[in-house]
Design an enzyme around this catalytic site. Structure first.
Site, PDB file in Angstrom:
ATOM      1  N   GLN A 180     -34.524   8.194 -16.955  1.00 24.87           N
ATOM      2  CA  GLN A 180     -35.210   9.468 -16.716  1.00 24.87           C
ATOM      3  C   GLN A 180     -36.658   9.374 -17.229  1.00 24.87           C
ATOM      4  OE1 GLN A 180     -34.387  12.017 -15.002  1.00 24.87           O
ATOM      5  NE2 GLN A 180     -35.321  13.865 -15.808  1.00 24.87           N
ATOM      6  N   LEU A 181     -37.605   9.885 -16.437  1.00 24.12           N
ATOM      7  CA  LEU A 181     -39.012   9.842 -16.861  1.00 24.12           C
ATOM      8  C   LEU A 181     -39.155  10.425 -18.266  1.00 24.12           C
ATOM      9  CD1 LEU A 181     -41.955   9.244 -15.621  1.00 24.12           C
ATOM     10  CD2 LEU A 181     -42.116  11.743 -15.486  1.00 24.12           C
ATOM     11  N   HIS A 182     -39.939   9.766 -19.112  1.00 24.87           N
ATOM     12  CA  HIS A 182     -40.148  10.274 -20.476  1.00 24.87           C
ATOM     13  C   HIS A 182     -41.529   9.883 -20.960  1.00 24.87           C
ATOM     14  CE1 HIS A 182     -38.136   6.375 -20.506  1.00 24.87           C
ATOM     15  NE2 HIS A 182     -38.863   6.087 -21.569  1.00 24.87           N
ATOM     16  N   LEU A 183     -42.217  10.894 -21.481  1.00 25.90           N
ATOM     17  CA  LEU A 183     -43.547  10.687 -22.064  1.00 25.90           C
ATOM     18  C   LEU A 183     -43.383  10.419 -23.557  1.00 25.90           C
ATOM     19  CD1 LEU A 183     -46.730  11.036 -21.834  1.00 25.90           C
ATOM     20  CD2 LEU A 183     -46.311  13.417 -22.548  1.00 25.90           C
TER      21      LEU A 183
END
Ligand code: 5GP
Length: 184
Positions: A91-94
């Protein structure tokens, strides 16, 4: 699968102690293996199973929202905001990570290089790139090579042959109080 571990926070964020903030579109969670004194992940709540290379102009409002959420947390440390070029979690994560880079969980050269070389794609750079192009091109072989580079201090660029030597150097010459600049 372990690659999907970040999904557990999304459905009911209030049930997880590691979650420090959430709203309708994002969850901010403490990194389980922090690579600095402060290390948070900002995760969108809708399925975004790919990394920075999957982002387009249509994601700019979400990315700007992530930045304003981090601003709202008013963290005391100097932090950098960015994405790994080739993530390991799906999952996209900053990443929101303090510039001390001092942590027992930082155990490998690859960990160090993933935050100190251009393998780390700053959020401002991502936003800039999406303004000027439709998407971000990631050369996976180029990026993988960055993780294998020799160790160097991110503050004074001194080279080190081992991670323990680099850590001793950080403690002696760049303790967390030295991190006065805000680098985003
Ligand atoms: P990346 O995929 O960008 O390389 O980094 C994934 C990050 O997720 C790593 O910093 C790692 O420590 C963190 N991480 C791995 N598993 C979990 C987990 O189950 N929960 C949380 N909060 N962080 C995790």
């Amino acid at each position: 699968a372990w690659k999907d571990a970040l999904l557990v926070y999304l459905a009911a964020p209030e049930t997880h102690n590691e979650v420090v903030f959430f709203d309708d579109s994002v969850v901010v969670v403490r990194d389980k293996y922090p690579k600095a004194k402060l290390h948070l992940l900002v995760v969108p709540r809708t399925p975004m199973p790919f990394g920075v290379a999957s982002l387009t102009k249509e994601h700019v409002p979400l990315l700007q929202h992530m930045a304003s959420v981090v601003d709202g947390l008013a963290v005391a440390e100097d932090v950098r905001l960015g994405f790994h070029a080739v993530p390991s979690m799906r999952q996209l994560h900053l990443h929101v990570i303090s510039t001390d880079l001092m942590s027992p969980a930082l155990k490998k050269k690859e960990h160090w290089n993933s935050f100190t070389t251009s393998f780390f794609k700053p959020l401002v750079w991502v936003l800039d790139s999406l303004e000027n192009a439709d998407m971000i091109h990631i050369d996976e072989a180029d990026e993988a090579a960055k993780l294998k580079r020799p160790l160097a201090c991110h503050k004074c660029h001194t080279d080190f042959s081992t991670l323990p030597k680099l850590k001793q150097h950080l403690e002696k010459y760049h303790p967390p109080s030295d991190s006065k600049r805000r680098l985003t």
